[in-house]
Design a protein around this motif. Structure first.
Motif, PDB file in Angstrom:
ATOM      1  N   MET A 112       1.312  -1.218   0.055  1.00 49.68           N
ATOM      2  CA  MET A 112       0.290  -0.005  -0.090  1.00 49.68           C
ATOM      3  C   MET A 112       0.848   1.002  -0.028  1.00 49.68           C
ATOM      4  O   MET A 112       0.640   2.499  -0.304  1.00 49.68           O
ATOM      5  CB  MET A 112      -0.290  -0.172   1.392  1.00 49.68           C
ATOM      6  CG  MET A 112      -2.215   1.089   1.107  1.00 49.68           C
ATOM      7  SD  MET A 112      -3.324   0.692  -0.719  1.00 49.68           S
ATOM      8  CE  MET A 112      -4.227  -1.262  -0.303  1.00 49.68           C
ATOM      9  N   ILE A 115       2.221   2.216  -3.338  1.00 52.17           N
ATOM     10  CA  ILE A 115       0.426   2.976  -4.351  1.00 52.17           C
ATOM     11  C   ILE A 115       0.056   4.186  -3.501  1.00 52.17           C
ATOM     12  O   ILE A 115       0.373   4.913  -4.367  1.00 52.17           O
ATOM     13  CB  ILE A 115      -1.169   1.875  -3.784  1.00 52.17           C
ATOM     14  CG1 ILE A 115      -0.561   0.592  -3.904  1.00 52.17           C
ATOM     15  CG2 ILE A 115      -2.642   2.404  -4.042  1.00 52.17           C
ATOM     16  CD1 ILE A 115      -1.643  -0.587  -4.101  1.00 52.17           C
ATOM     17  N   THR A 116       0.427   4.451  -2.711  1.00 50.90           N
ATOM     18  CA  THR A 116      -0.163   6.105  -1.984  1.00 50.90           C
ATOM     19  C   THR A 116       1.523   6.945  -2.052  1.00 50.90           C
ATOM     20  O   THR A 116       1.237   7.815  -2.434  1.00 50.90           O
ATOM     21  CB  THR A 116      -0.511   5.936  -0.888  1.00 50.90           C
ATOM     22  OG1 THR A 116       1.037   4.766   0.239  1.00 50.90           O
ATOM     23  CG2 THR A 116      -1.531   5.229  -0.100  1.00 50.90           C
ATOM     24  N   SER A 117       1.893   6.422  -2.864  1.00 55.01           N
ATOM     25  CA  SER A 117       3.553   7.561  -2.822  1.00 55.01           C
ATOM     26  C   SER A 117       3.121   7.659  -4.232  1.00 55.01           C
ATOM     27  O   SER A 117       3.888   8.486  -5.190  1.00 55.01           O
ATOM     28  CB  SER A 117       4.978   6.480  -2.422  1.00 55.01           C
ATOM     29  OG  SER A 117       5.474   5.420  -3.187  1.00 55.01           O
ATOM     30  N   ASN A 119       0.727   8.350  -7.779  1.00 54.58           N
ATOM     31  CA  ASN A 119      -0.364   8.656  -8.719  1.00 54.58           C
ATOM     32  C   ASN A 119      -0.726   8.278 -10.154  1.00 54.58           C
ATOM     33  O   ASN A 119      -0.232   7.988 -10.537  1.00 54.58           O
ATOM     34  CB  ASN A 119      -0.194  10.796  -9.195  1.00 54.58           C
ATOM     35  CG  ASN A 119      -1.652  11.393  -9.689  1.00 54.58           C
ATOM     36  OD1 ASN A 119      -2.677  10.260  -9.570  1.00 54.58           O
ATOM     37  ND2 ASN A 119      -1.950  12.087 -10.118  1.00 54.58           N
ATOM     38  N   THR A 121      -2.909   5.689 -12.497  1.00 55.91           N
ATOM     39  CA  THR A 121      -4.409   5.978 -13.026  1.00 55.91           C
ATOM     40  C   THR A 121      -4.514   4.060 -13.216  1.00 55.91           C
ATOM     41  O   THR A 121      -6.096   3.527 -12.922  1.00 55.91           O
ATOM     42  CB  THR A 121      -4.222   5.974 -13.916  1.00 55.91           C
ATOM     43  OG1 THR A 121      -3.014   5.427 -14.971  1.00 55.91           O
ATOM     44  CG2 THR A 121      -3.653   7.608 -14.268  1.00 55.91           C
ATOM     45  N   GLU A 139      -8.932  -0.976  -2.181  1.00 55.38           N
ATOM     46  CA  GLU A 139      -8.477   0.356  -2.172  1.00 55.38           C
ATOM     47  C   GLU A 139      -8.229   1.028  -2.805  1.00 55.38           C
ATOM     48  O   GLU A 139      -7.999   2.012  -3.045  1.00 55.38           O
ATOM     49  CB  GLU A 139      -7.178  -0.380  -1.151  1.00 55.38           C
ATOM     50  CG  GLU A 139      -5.976   0.495  -0.739  1.00 55.38           C
ATOM     51  CD  GLU A 139      -6.632   2.234   0.767  1.00 55.38           C
ATOM     52  OE1 GLU A 139      -6.541   2.792   0.107  1.00 55.38           O
ATOM     53  OE2 GLU A 139      -7.724   1.601   1.201  1.00 55.38           O
ATOM     54  N   LEU A 140      -7.879  -0.066  -3.978  1.00 55.26           N
ATOM     55  CA  LEU A 140      -7.418   0.313  -5.871  1.00 55.26           C
ATOM     56  C   LEU A 140      -9.047   1.932  -5.962  1.00 55.26           C
ATOM     57  O   LEU A 140      -8.293   2.936  -6.420  1.00 55.26           O
ATOM     58  CB  LEU A 140      -7.234  -0.474  -6.291  1.00 55.26           C
ATOM     59  CG  LEU A 140      -5.943  -1.480  -6.372  1.00 55.26           C
ATOM     60  CD1 LEU A 140      -6.133  -2.412  -7.461  1.00 55.26           C
ATOM     61  CD2 LEU A 140      -4.787  -0.303  -6.215  1.00 55.26           C
ATOM     62  N   ALA A 142     -11.392   2.563  -4.723  1.00 56.85           N
ATOM     63  CA  ALA A 142     -11.036   4.050  -3.080  1.00 56.85           C
ATOM     64  C   ALA A 142     -10.578   4.982  -4.295  1.00 56.85           C
ATOM     65  O   ALA A 142     -10.769   6.290  -4.180  1.00 56.85           O
ATOM     66  CB  ALA A 142     -11.308   3.976  -2.206  1.00 56.85           C
ATOM     67  N   ARG A 143      -9.163   4.771  -4.368  1.00 52.30           N
ATOM     68  CA  ARG A 143      -8.512   5.739  -5.272  1.00 52.30           C
ATOM     69  C   ARG A 143      -8.309   6.002  -6.604  1.00 52.30           C
ATOM     70  O   ARG A 143      -7.579   6.268  -7.220  1.00 52.30           O
ATOM     71  CB  ARG A 143      -7.211   4.953  -4.445  1.00 52.30           C
ATOM     72  CG  ARG A 143      -6.436   5.332  -3.166  1.00 52.30           C
ATOM     73  CD  ARG A 143      -5.267   4.127  -2.634  1.00 52.30           C
ATOM     74  NE  ARG A 143      -4.949   4.775  -1.702  1.00 52.30           N
ATOM     75  CZ  ARG A 143      -4.957   5.262  -0.418  1.00 52.30           C
ATOM     76  NH1 ARG A 143      -4.373   6.348  -1.202  1.00 52.30           N
ATOM     77  NH2 ARG A 143      -4.630   5.422   0.115  1.00 52.30           N
ATOM     78  N   GLY A 144      -9.410   5.496  -7.261  1.00 52.54           N
ATOM     79  CA  GLY A 144      -9.786   5.942  -8.330  1.00 52.54           C
ATOM     80  C   GLY A 144      -8.741   4.777  -9.480  1.00 52.54           C
ATOM     81  O   GLY A 144      -8.612   5.506 -10.810  1.00 52.54           O
ATOM     82  N   ILE A 145      -7.995   4.119  -9.356  1.00 56.05           N
ATOM     83  CA  ILE A 145      -7.592   2.705  -9.927  1.00 56.05           C
ATOM     84  C   ILE A 145      -7.605   2.043 -10.676  1.00 56.05           C
ATOM     85  O   ILE A 145      -8.795   1.199  -9.814  1.00 56.05           O
ATOM     86  CB  ILE A 145      -6.175   2.323  -8.914  1.00 56.05           C
ATOM     87  CG1 ILE A 145      -6.108   3.715  -8.485  1.00 56.05           C
ATOM     88  CG2 ILE A 145      -4.903   1.499  -9.572  1.00 56.05           C
ATOM     89  CD1 ILE A 145      -4.124   3.260  -6.535  1.00 56.05           C
TER      90      ILE A 145
END
Length: 214
Positions: A112, A115-117, A119, A121, A139-140, A142-145
């Protein structure tokens, strides 16, 4: 409508040595991908995707048909074409921080923090390495991935689905509008006939998942 659910794509490397046959194989996928012919070219040494042997013919074939995928081991400083989704191959998760939007492929265990570090798509990954598929996909999303789920293992001797596919089944059925399917990694270690078997397994898996909701 159904043909837009759980689209199938590939990672990049193929066992082919003929440009036309490699491109034609890629065109069998819902989202075609730029073939990398690792038996006759070194992907690691190619910094510009225009230098891949299949690039010209591939672009000629796909530029009018909708989404298509390109990929390279290096960040790509160029304007992308209409419908192109460009991935950076980052198998060992060496990219630690990237502020501009990027699509990534990683065949290591994705954290994670990774992923969080970034941006991101789109994220292409090995489904075998995900311990909690439902939580990971949620989680993906929710982050628009967009998740590209590598459900066909490319590390075993035999061609087979990931060992934890029973856990992935309900997750994929709940997210047929959001997820793509793919092999876990490139197919260059296989023969051309085996690459066709991988595609057939992906297609059958997609049909099986969609039968439950049709």
């Amino acid at each position: 409508m159904m043909d837009k659910l759980l689209p199938i794509t590939g990672i990049g490397s193929l066992p082919h040595t003929d440009i036309e046959s490699a491109v034609n194989f890629s065109l069998k996928f819902d989202i075609p991908f730029l073939p990398e012919l690792t038996k006759i070219e070194s992907s690691l040494k190619i910094h510009n995707i225009e230098d891949f042997k299949c690039f010209d013919l591939f672009i000629q074939k796909v530029k009018e048909i909708g989404p298509f995928k390109t990929q390279c081991f290096h960040d790509c400083k160029r304007e992308f074409m209409k419908g192109e989704i460009h991935f950076i191959d980052d198998p060992q998760m060496k990219i630690k921080s990237h502020t501009s939007p990027i699509a990534l492929h990683c065949c290591n265990k994705v954290t994670m923090e990774y992923i969080t570090s970034n941006n991101i798509t789109h994220l292409s990954f090995d489904a075998n390495l995900i311990e909690g598929p439902k939580e990971f996909i949620n989680e993906l999303l929710a982050r628009g991935i967009t998740p590209i789920v590598g459900v066909v293992s490319t590390h075993d001797e035999s061609i087979s689905l990931c060992h934890n596919f029973e856990y992935w089944k309900p997750v994929l059925r709940d997210n047929v509008l959001n997820c793509w399917l793919s092999p876990a990694c490139g197919l260059s270690r296989y023969t051309e006939e085996e690459a066709e078997e991988v595609l057939e397994l992906l297609q059958e898996t997609r049909r099986e998942l969609l039968r439950a909701i049709s």
